[in-house]
Design a protein around this motif. Sequence first.
Motif, PDB file in Angstrom:
ATOM      1  N   LEU A  33      14.127   7.760   3.213  1.00 43.98           N
ATOM      2  CA  LEU A  33      13.753   7.123   1.950  1.00 43.98           C
ATOM      3  C   LEU A  33      12.321   6.593   2.082  1.00 43.98           C
ATOM      4  O   LEU A  33      12.001   5.867   3.022  1.00 43.98           O
ATOM      5  N   ILE A  34      11.490   6.988   1.141  1.00 42.89           N
ATOM      6  CA  ILE A  34      10.051   6.711   1.276  1.00 42.89           C
ATOM      7  C   ILE A  34       9.589   5.703   0.228  1.00 42.89           C
ATOM      8  O   ILE A  34       9.976   5.791  -0.945  1.00 42.89           O
ATOM      9  N   SER A  35       8.740   4.775   0.658  1.00 44.81           N
ATOM     10  CA  SER A  35       8.097   3.900  -0.327  1.00 44.81           C
ATOM     11  C   SER A  35       6.741   3.453   0.213  1.00 44.81           C
ATOM     12  O   SER A  35       6.299   3.924   1.263  1.00 44.81           O
ATOM     13  N   SER A  36       6.096   2.570  -0.524  1.00 44.58           N
ATOM     14  CA  SER A  36       4.764   2.124  -0.096  1.00 44.58           C
ATOM     15  C   SER A  36       4.597   0.632  -0.364  1.00 44.58           C
ATOM     16  O   SER A  36       5.395   0.009  -1.071  1.00 44.58           O
ATOM     17  N   SER A  37       3.513   0.091   0.193  1.00 49.88           N
ATOM     18  CA  SER A  37       3.324  -1.361   0.234  1.00 49.88           C
ATOM     19  C   SER A  37       2.896  -1.993  -1.086  1.00 49.88           C
ATOM     20  O   SER A  37       2.906  -3.211  -1.209  1.00 49.88           O
ATOM     21  N   ASN A  38       2.494  -1.168  -2.045  1.00 53.95           N
ATOM     22  CA  ASN A  38       1.816  -1.748  -3.209  1.00 53.95           C
ATOM     23  C   ASN A  38       2.581  -1.670  -4.528  1.00 53.95           C
ATOM     24  O   ASN A  38       2.005  -1.821  -5.593  1.00 53.95           O
ATOM     25  N   LYS A  39       3.887  -1.426  -4.456  1.00 54.52           N
ATOM     26  CA  LYS A  39       4.630  -1.353  -5.718  1.00 54.52           C
ATOM     27  C   LYS A  39       5.589  -2.550  -5.799  1.00 54.52           C
ATOM     28  O   LYS A  39       5.118  -3.685  -5.819  1.00 54.52           O
ATOM     29  N   CYS A  40       6.902  -2.292  -5.844  1.00 58.04           N
ATOM     30  CA  CYS A  40       7.820  -3.418  -6.100  1.00 58.04           C
ATOM     31  C   CYS A  40       7.902  -4.405  -4.936  1.00 58.04           C
ATOM     32  O   CYS A  40       8.397  -5.519  -5.123  1.00 58.04           O
ATOM     33  N   ILE A  41       7.425  -4.042  -3.777  1.00 57.54           N
ATOM     34  CA  ILE A  41       7.424  -5.009  -2.672  1.00 57.54           C
ATOM     35  C   ILE A  41       6.260  -5.995  -2.843  1.00 57.54           C
ATOM     36  O   ILE A  41       6.231  -7.049  -2.203  1.00 57.54           O
ATOM     37  N   GLN A  42       5.317  -5.628  -3.712  1.00 57.10           N
ATOM     38  CA  GLN A  42       4.254  -6.552  -4.157  1.00 57.10           C
ATOM     39  C   GLN A  42       3.209  -6.883  -3.094  1.00 57.10           C
ATOM     40  O   GLN A  42       2.673  -7.997  -3.047  1.00 57.10           O
ATOM     41  N   GLY A  43       2.941  -5.886  -2.226  1.00 49.57           N
ATOM     42  CA  GLY A  43       1.862  -6.053  -1.251  1.00 49.57           C
ATOM     43  C   GLY A  43       0.628  -5.273  -1.678  1.00 49.57           C
ATOM     44  O   GLY A  43       0.498  -4.873  -2.845  1.00 49.57           O
ATOM     45  N   MET A  44      -0.279  -5.079  -0.729  1.00 54.94           N
ATOM     46  CA  MET A  44      -1.525  -4.359  -1.001  1.00 54.94           C
ATOM     47  C   MET A  44      -1.370  -2.874  -0.671  1.00 54.94           C
ATOM     48  O   MET A  44      -0.547  -2.501   0.163  1.00 54.94           O
ATOM     49  N   ALA A  45      -2.221  -2.055  -1.258  1.00 54.53           N
ATOM     50  CA  ALA A  45      -2.162  -0.608  -1.002  1.00 54.53           C
ATOM     51  C   ALA A  45      -2.614  -0.304   0.420  1.00 54.53           C
ATOM     52  O   ALA A  45      -3.449  -1.018   0.989  1.00 54.53           O
ATOM     53  N   GLY A  46      -2.061   0.756   1.006  1.00 55.61           N
ATOM     54  CA  GLY A  46      -2.549   1.218   2.307  1.00 55.61           C
ATOM     55  C   GLY A  46      -1.489   1.524   3.346  1.00 55.61           C
ATOM     56  O   GLY A  46      -1.791   2.102   4.382  1.00 55.61           O
ATOM     57  N   ILE A  47      -0.228   1.153   3.045  1.00 51.44           N
ATOM     58  CA  ILE A  47       0.848   1.466   4.004  1.00 51.44           C
ATOM     59  C   ILE A  47       1.958   2.211   3.272  1.00 51.44           C
ATOM     60  O   ILE A  47       2.398   1.779   2.202  1.00 51.44           O
ATOM     61  N   SER A  48       2.371   3.333   3.849  1.00 49.19           N
ATOM     62  CA  SER A  48       3.599   3.969   3.353  1.00 49.19           C
ATOM     63  C   SER A  48       4.627   3.837   4.463  1.00 49.19           C
ATOM     64  O   SER A  48       4.271   3.611   5.626  1.00 49.19           O
ATOM     65  N   PHE A  49       5.880   3.946   4.105  1.00 45.32           N
ATOM     66  CA  PHE A  49       6.912   3.845   5.139  1.00 45.32           C
ATOM     67  C   PHE A  49       8.104   4.720   4.782  1.00 45.32           C
ATOM     68  O   PHE A  49       8.374   4.992   3.612  1.00 45.32           O
ATOM     69  N   VAL A  50       8.748   5.184   5.852  1.00 43.02           N
ATOM     70  CA  VAL A  50       9.929   6.045   5.685  1.00 43.02           C
ATOM     71  C   VAL A  50      11.095   5.354   6.386  1.00 43.02           C
ATOM     72  O   VAL A  50      11.040   5.107   7.592  1.00 43.02           O
ATOM     73  N   ILE A  51      12.099   4.996   5.603  1.00 43.14           N
ATOM     74  CA  ILE A  51      13.325   4.426   6.169  1.00 43.14           C
ATOM     75  C   ILE A  51      14.172   5.641   6.550  1.00 43.14           C
ATOM     76  O   ILE A  51      14.623   6.390   5.675  1.00 43.14           O
TER      77      ILE A  51
END
Length: 372
Positions: A190-208
């Motif tokens: 499952l993939i997401s990134s730091s700058n959407k609903c987690i409400q952080g800054m752009a620049g990190i993606s992550f794969v659970i």
Amino acid sequence: MKSVQRNILLNPGPATTTDTVKWAMVVPDICPRELEFGELTLSVRDDLIKIAKGEGTHTCVLLTSSGTGGVEACLTSVVPADKKVLIINNGAYGERMQHICDAYSIAHVDYNIQPGLPVDLDHLENLIKENLSSLSHVAFIHHETTVGLLNPIQKIGKLAHQYKLLTIVDAMSSFAGMDIDVKRDHADFLISSSNKCIQGMAGISFVIANTQELLKTKSIKRNFYFNLLANYEYLNKNKQFLFTPPVQTLYALRQAINEYFTEGAENRFKRYDDMYLLMKKHLLSLGFKFFVDEAHHARLLTSIIEPSHPSYSFNDMHDYLIQKGFTIYPGKVGGAQTFRLSNIGAIDTNDIKHFLEAFEGYLRERNIVMKL
Ligand SMILES: Cc1ncc(COP(=O)(O)O)c(C=O)c1O
């Protein structure tokens, strides 16, 4: 702490952030090979697993990239050379998965659906049955941000698992914004990134990632920087990112995760939903029509049919609203004339109320009257 000018971003990410998240980036310079930074990295990784409810089964691979990098890393790291991935495409991000596969010559079976229309699970099952011997994965977008459509993660995941296929879920704009449970939802990657609903800054993606399934990908050699297993193993062994991390973005993500836990998942989902309900009620009362049927709406972004009025133009409306502190977003579906408003990020119903006043002001000043 000095407050920073607050812009209300109604584009679907990068979303509005709190001042505390912005200021979390102002830290003493640190070498990311230091133990202190390693511990920060592991704490972020573990908390992202917790948010996805993946403890005990899943790990989390952090990458330095925008969200697309996470999707590319996943597709190129986990689909075996002699297998195919079935890609559900009901919007631009589903189509992007197909483009990524084409760029790496990863074989794919496409289930193409008109943007905005839901998955037909019977059709999906038939496609799976027809191609079963060649398939290894089913890939799809959870919240198709092109239009605001929600694909049923649990039903698709269950079906894939029934046929012993693994799932790749792009949850870019839904993770931390709605209830996701990687075990219940049969989400292997499952993939997401730091700058959407987690409400952080752009620049990190992550794969659970399901750890056991990730460990089985050793023989897949298609990428380098974006190899999920290599990134996972390096962090595990050395408490360090494999490559230079976006140091300050990680501090911001740590703070954003703290704020997620302080708010509480249920409260965040409710805050987002309350904004959607307010926006919906008001726009419908003005005579606007939505592109996606309510039954399949993710309620995190609304794609709205543009007024067919001679004095309307998206750019004019955008420029009017941005002067008042609100950023709106153009549509992204071929053929249909739409614009988009999202309700994610560090904003609330009060902001939406002010936005709707400004929006009505625009319509009034341009004499745009919708047909009710
Ligand atoms: C569902 C989905 N997938 C992928 C992406 C691409 O992410 P990025 O623009 O961060 O590469 C987005 C961006 O909005 C998205 O909403």
